[in-house]
Design a protein around this motif. Structure first.
Motif, mmCIF file in Angstrom:
data_model
loop_
_atom_site.group_PDB
_atom_site.id
_atom_site.type_symbol
_atom_site.label_atom_id
_atom_site.label_comp_id
_atom_site.label_asym_id
_atom_site.label_seq_id
_atom_site.Cartn_x
_atom_site.Cartn_y
_atom_site.Cartn_z
ATOM 1 N N PHE A 128 0.854 -1.063 0.091
ATOM 2 C CA PHE A 128 0.019 -0.049 -0.019
ATOM 3 C C PHE A 128 0.672 1.182 -0.038
ATOM 4 O O PHE A 128 0.254 2.513 -0.109
ATOM 5 C CB PHE A 128 -1.077 -0.098 1.245
ATOM 6 N N PHE A 222 -1.825 -2.328 -7.572
ATOM 7 C CA PHE A 222 -1.179 -1.128 -6.421
ATOM 8 C C PHE A 222 -0.055 -0.311 -7.516
ATOM 9 O O PHE A 222 0.435 0.539 -7.046
ATOM 10 C CB PHE A 222 -1.015 -1.808 -5.346
ATOM 11 N N LYS A 345 -8.241 -0.388 -6.192
ATOM 12 C CA LYS A 345 -7.700 -0.922 -5.033
ATOM 13 C C LYS A 345 -8.685 -1.244 -3.837
ATOM 14 O O LYS A 345 -8.244 -2.111 -2.869
ATOM 15 C CB LYS A 345 -6.693 0.237 -4.370
#
Length: 665
Positions: A128, A222, A345
């Motif tokens: 992340f 991501f 996401k």
């Protein structure tokens, strides 16, 4: 100490603390299959190489059959096979170093669980890109915390056998972290380390296989990467996964037939509509347990199912929970596919859940049981990610909801932790687990059987007769319920026979053991148990019933000399039926003509019937075979005295006295 290191320590300690109370617990449930009753594991260091050469269940079956593991004929004795050599190796090492010590194994499980929490945090933080953000404000931290406290994990961590789940996920998440780092830094070394870790994950348990695909999907979403870039970081773990499949297929049976026994195939008695309705109902049950993990149980065997009546065997498609499960399945599938195509996401939690759940869902192939809470171990991370992700989004977009969202998260974490601490004691040992979970799994034949077994163990140890009688009655109820649910189930029949024995109803016990023997031909322990029932009847002076039970034993094993001798003794001594006694002893001698004890008994019977001339021949032959048996020598001497040969008779009686005299030290 830096905040980063402090957070790392906090997560490891949190994971350990959640299960610290289990470090004093005993072995329970499937621990016997991988540890205490596993022939290979008990070989310690010497057994390590064998774990890599055998199905995970081979060591257990070899112990059950009482043969060396090398003599097992079938490559796989469980549908689909089990190949988890790395996990079993850890059990062998612990056995070699500490022996039979469940406390050590429980401690290792709790420590590995804490380490898993740390690795989850490290991977999600890197994926992340939250490395520079305050950890207490990140999805990665709170998703990890929510995962660590979730009560659904008690079956995995509190049961030592669950280490296969822990190690498999631990290595898979560590691999994901290394592959993500390798992708970001373009270092092939990191990628190959990640691939190696993924291989170790598969060697721990096969269910980590979806992670081979989850990692490239996560990078696709991501990192907004190209297909070419994804291939550069995914072919290595895929290559080693194929190597694992090759090794596994050479050890276990790759194409087993579908089981036809209810306890190994929960849908064997369901039609197509009932099967799919039940599968979708369990999807709804899993989702419910993720949000509200209560009540919990280790047993979802036939026919225990959430949401439906105890008496109902399978769900119908019209049931609201089945329809809800169908809707959830469709929604999750569409949401995951949409998330992959659109690189969303926010859909990653659903993608992770679906990918790691699909293999244990019964949607692709039957897994043998309706559902199991341990199957949610890895998928629950997807749940935690999704919940925290949307909670953070709500906070970011609506500051007015920040306090509410944070409050709900804190309440969820605290509530889950409390439920986990409350659930752990059920796993103290087999008895506490069985007697706790049967209250939840009311429709399960296996749960009631296990409760009956647990009570039987307590019955054997109980000295207070009143309490013993209460436990006997309760055990009867559980075992009878088990047989009512599944009349063809063998274990409760065996246990019921044992309970009748302890209740003093030896005739009923013998008849049930006869049923056991008929269903398990060649297992002569049941004949021994029948003879034990007859012996108790003899002690209670119920002689006619005793000989009837000896006849039951002989109906199973006509050549059993113990039953023939003991039955003959009761006929002759207690019932005065010399003819019946002779008949039984003649049958015994036809099996073992040179058994001195049978010969002696035949001599006694003839002597009792007033025929010492016929008796002496049997006594003489018995004495030739066992010249130092005081009883035989004495009976021979007495018979010679009856025949008028006092000199020889007295000599034998004197010899018998010498044989009976204690030997000087």
């Amino acid at each position: 100490m830096s905040q980063k290191k402090l957070i790392h320590i906090v997560l490891v300690v949190l994971g350990f603390i959640m299960y610290a109370q289990t470090t004093s617990y005993e072995y329970a449930l499937d621990d016997k299959m991988v540890i205490t009753n596993n022939q290979i594991t008990r070989q310690g260091f010497e057994g390590i190489s064998k774990h890599f050469q055998h199905d995970a269940m081979d060591g257990f079956w070899a112990s059950e059959y009482g043969i060396p593991v090398e003599e097992l004929n079938d490559k796989s004795r469980v549908s689909g096979g089990r190949y988890r050599p790395l996990t079993l190796t850890t059990h062998s090492i612990e056995w070699a170093l500490f022996g039979q010590n469940p406390g050590v194994s429980h401690t290792v499980n709790a420590l590995l669980y804490g380490l898993l929490g740390l690795l989850i945090f490290m991977w999600l933080r890197a994926l992340f890109k939250e490395e520079k953000t305050d950890p207490l404000k990140t999805v990665s931290f709170w998703a990890t915390v929510l995962f660590l406290v979730h009560p659904l994990h008690t079956e995995v961590v509190a049961n030592i056998k669950g280490r296969d789940e822990i190690l498999s996920m631990l290595f898979a998440v560590f691999a994901a972290f290394k592959l993500t780092k390798g992708f970001d830094t373009k270092k092939s070394k990191e990628i190959w380390i990640g691939a190696g870790l993924m291989f170790l994950s598969l060697l721990s348990k096969e269910t980590a296989a979806p992670m081979v695909g989850v990692v490239p999907v996560s990078l696709w979403i991501f990192r907004n990467s190209t297909v070419k870039e994804i291939i550069q970081v995914s072919w290595q773990p895929l290559l080693l996964a194929l190597l694992y499949i090759l090794i596994r297929s050479s050890v276990v049976n790759p194409s087993p037939s579908e089981p036809t026994e209810l306890m190994n195939n929960a849908f064997v008695n369901a039609n197509t509509s009932q099967k799919w309705a039940t599968i979708f109902l369990t999807v709804a049950a899993y989702v419910k347990l993720l949000f509200w993990p209560n009540p919990l149980t280790h047993d979802y065997y036939p026919y225990h199912l959430p949401f439906i009546d105890v008496e109902q065997r399978y769900a119908e498609m019209s049931h609201p929970a089945a329809l809800l499960g169908l809707a959830l399945t469709v929604i999750l599938a569409i949401w995951s596919l949409w998330g992959i195509v659109k690189r969303k996401k926010s859909a990653f939690g659903a993608i992770f859940f679906v990918a790691t759940f699909i293999l244990v869902s019964n949607l692709l192939f039957p897994i043998g049981v309706f559902m199991n809470e341990r199957f949610m171990f890895m998928p629950s991370l997807g749940f935690a990610i999704a919940v925290v992700w949307f909670g953070k989004k709500l906070i970011d977009e609506k500051q007015s909801m920040a306090i509410v969202a944070k409050g709900l998260l804190v309440v969820a974490v605290a509530g889950f932790a409390i439920l986990t601490f409350g659930r752990n004691p059920a796993w103290r040992n087999d008895q506490t687990l069985a007697l706790t979970d049967v209250k939840v799994s009311e429709g399960s034949a296996k749960a009631h059987m296990a409760a009956g077994d647990a009570l039987l163990k307590r019955i054997r140890e109980e000295k207070n007769q009143q309490k013993k009688n209460e436990m006997i009655n309760e055990a009867f109820q559980h075992l009878q319920t088990s047989l009512n649910i599944y009349p063809g189930y063998f274990p409760p029949l065996d246990l019921m026979a044992q309970v009748y024995f302890h209740s003093g109803n030896y005739m009923k016990s013998a008849k049930l053991y006869k049923q056991c023997a008929d269903r398990k031909p060649g297992k002569y322990q049941f004949v021994k148990n029948i003879i034990a029932c007859a012996s108790r009847l003899k002690q209670d002076e119920q002689y006619q019933k005793a000989v009837e039970v000896y006849d039951i034993a002989l109906s199973v094993d006509p050549s059993n000399t113990d039953a023939l001798q003991q039955g003959a003794e009761v006929y002759a001594r207690n019932l005065g039926n010399v003819t019946a006694a002779k008949d039984m002893l003649e049958r015994a001698l036809s099996v073992a003509p040179n058994d001195p004890q049978i010969l002696q008994k035949m001599g006694i019977v003839y002597a009792m019937s007033g025929n010492p001339g016929e008796a002496i021949g049997y006594f003489e032959k018995a004495m030739q075979l066992a010249p130092n048996d005081a009883s035989i020598v004495k009976n021979t001497g007495v018979t010679y005295m009856q025949l008028g040969n006092r000199e020889k008779g007295q000599a034998l009686l004197n010899k018998a006295k010498q044989l009976e005299a204690p030997t000087a030290q």
